[in-house]
Design a protein around this motif. Structure first.
Motif, PDB file in Angstrom:
ATOM      1  N   SER A 134      38.114  22.748 -48.587  1.00 32.79           N
ATOM      2  CA  SER A 134      37.868  24.001 -48.851  1.00 32.79           C
ATOM      3  C   SER A 134      37.713  23.993 -50.226  1.00 32.79           C
TER       4      SER A 134
ATOM      5  N   PRO B 285      36.695  27.241 -39.138  1.00 30.93           N
ATOM      6  CA  PRO B 285      36.894  27.684 -40.565  1.00 30.93           C
ATOM      7  C   PRO B 285      36.586  29.131 -40.897  1.00 30.93           C
TER       8      PRO B 285
ATOM      9  N   PRO C 170      40.500  25.309 -41.695  1.00 36.30           N
ATOM     10  CA  PRO C 170      40.611  25.718 -43.120  1.00 36.30           C
ATOM     11  C   PRO C 170      40.452  27.413 -43.238  1.00 36.30           C
TER      12      PRO C 170
ATOM     13  N   LEU D  82      31.350  25.185 -46.803  1.00 37.48           N
ATOM     14  CA  LEU D  82      32.792  24.671 -46.295  1.00 37.48           C
ATOM     15  C   LEU D  82      32.073  24.086 -44.918  1.00 37.48           C
TER      16      LEU D  82
ATOM     17  N   LYS E  98      41.789  19.194 -45.242  1.00 38.10           N
ATOM     18  CA  LYS E  98      41.345  20.483 -45.249  1.00 38.10           C
ATOM     19  C   LYS E  98      41.475  21.297 -46.540  1.00 38.10           C
TER      20      LYS E  98
ATOM     21  N   ILE F  49      40.267  30.328 -46.204  1.00 36.46           N
ATOM     22  CA  ILE F  49      39.942  30.652 -47.799  1.00 36.46           C
ATOM     23  C   ILE F  49      39.909  31.927 -48.095  1.00 36.46           C
TER      24      ILE F  49
END
Length: 320
Positions: free
Chosen positions: A275, A154, A178, A254, A271, A180
């Motif tokens: 997130s 992530p 994921p 996360l 996911k 972000i």
């Protein structure tokens, strides 16, 4: 086998419940969901299980940003933080806190080969705090992003990491883990210009969430049920470093939101929700820290003052 089926059933129930929420987020439900994923302090876990977080950033000019991101990840509840920075930044960052594991590798001749083995140990990575915009650094980080992608880790991208991503959106295409992105107003406008409007942000990728920071925090992503807006708490004081506190906090949440899941088999909706909730959890936490610090320091408040209130704000929102 039974535990896996039970976990999938619980995720499905939550997805159905979440889908019924209005576009105005149900704060109470979201906080309860966050609480359910916070590792209990019952002595059952080993060191590192609550989070081994990586921060890729830190340069000659910018040493505070990776510190703020790293120490915030620890204060929220991660066990270990590794900072990968340039040689010129390492000693300074180490002097801020002995809690951070600092690797002066980002400008090494074989930086990618030297850093890559460490990535296998990490649960989530933040790219950007104090990164700078040196072409050589961007070349190294671009290769590291490809490695992170292959390892299914992530990823949170902030600050100058966003500048790099906006120049080359292909770097985050087809991520299975994921991702972000955490742009402020200017960074958000730059990103929107690149994709021809904010309405196109949901086409960046099904596992990509854009967390726009500002007076009102807002989520943009491909999943409608994972979007929300919030302007609760905070203050009018916008000192530097708050975004770094936020990105480090997001990384820890996360990890918690994905640690009990099969990351390769999580659906895109799962996911996005993981997130989104991580961003929400960090958003209201950091805003509460800002609010508490501002009450005491007012116009003189700096990001370091906010760090002092992470424990108190966390307790009020999520308990122990």
């Amino acid at each position: 086998m039974f535990n896996n089926l039970l976990a999938k059933r619980n995720r499905l129930i939550y997805f159905i419940q979440y889908s019924k929420l209005s576009s105005t987020m149900d704060k109470s439900s979201m906080i309860q969901k966050v609480k359910s994923y916070i590792p209990p302090l019952d002595g059952s876990s080993h060191k590192g299980q609550a989070g081994r977080i990586g921060i890729i950033g830190g340069s000659l000019e910018y040493t505070g940003a990776p510190y703020f991101a790293g120490i915030s990840a620890l204060k929220v509840g991660a066990d270990l933080v590794h900072v990968f920075c340039t040689s010129s930044a390492a000693t300074v960052i180490k002097s801020y806190s002995p809690e951070l594991i600092v690797h002066p590798l980002l400008d090494h001749p074989n930086a990618v080969n030297d850093i890559s083995p460490w990535l296998d140990r990490l649960h989530a990575i933040v790219i950007g705090p104090g990164l700078g915009r040196q072409n050589k650094t961007f070349e190294v980080v671009s290769e590291l992003i490809k490695t992170i992608k292959s390892k299914n880790i992530p990823l949170v991208v902030d600050a100058d990491g966003l500048f790099l991503i906006t120049q080359n959106l292909d770097l985050i295409r087809n991520f299975n883990s994921p991702v972000i992105l955490t742009p402020n107003k200017i960074e958000f406008e730059r990103l929107c210009e690149k994709v021809n409007g904010y309405s196109e942000l949901n086409k960046l990728g099904e596992n990509i969430v854009v967390f726009k920071k500002g007076q009102t925090d807002e989520i943009f992503c491909a999943s409608n049920v994972a979007q929300w807006k919030s302007n609760e708490g905070g203050s009018g004081r916008r000192c530097g470093g708050q975004g770094d506190i936020l990105s480090g906090s997001i990384a820890t949440f996360l990890h918690w939101m994905t640690s009990n899941e099969d990351k390769f088999n999580m659906s895109p909706a799962d996911k996005s929700i993981a997130s989104s909730i991580s961003c929400f959890a960090a958003s209201i936490l950091v805003r509460k820290c800002n609010e508490k610090a501002f009450r005491i320091y007012g116009r003189s408040m700096v990001a370091g003052d906010m760090i002092e209130f992470i424990h108190e704000a966390f307790q009020e929102l999520y308990g122990e």
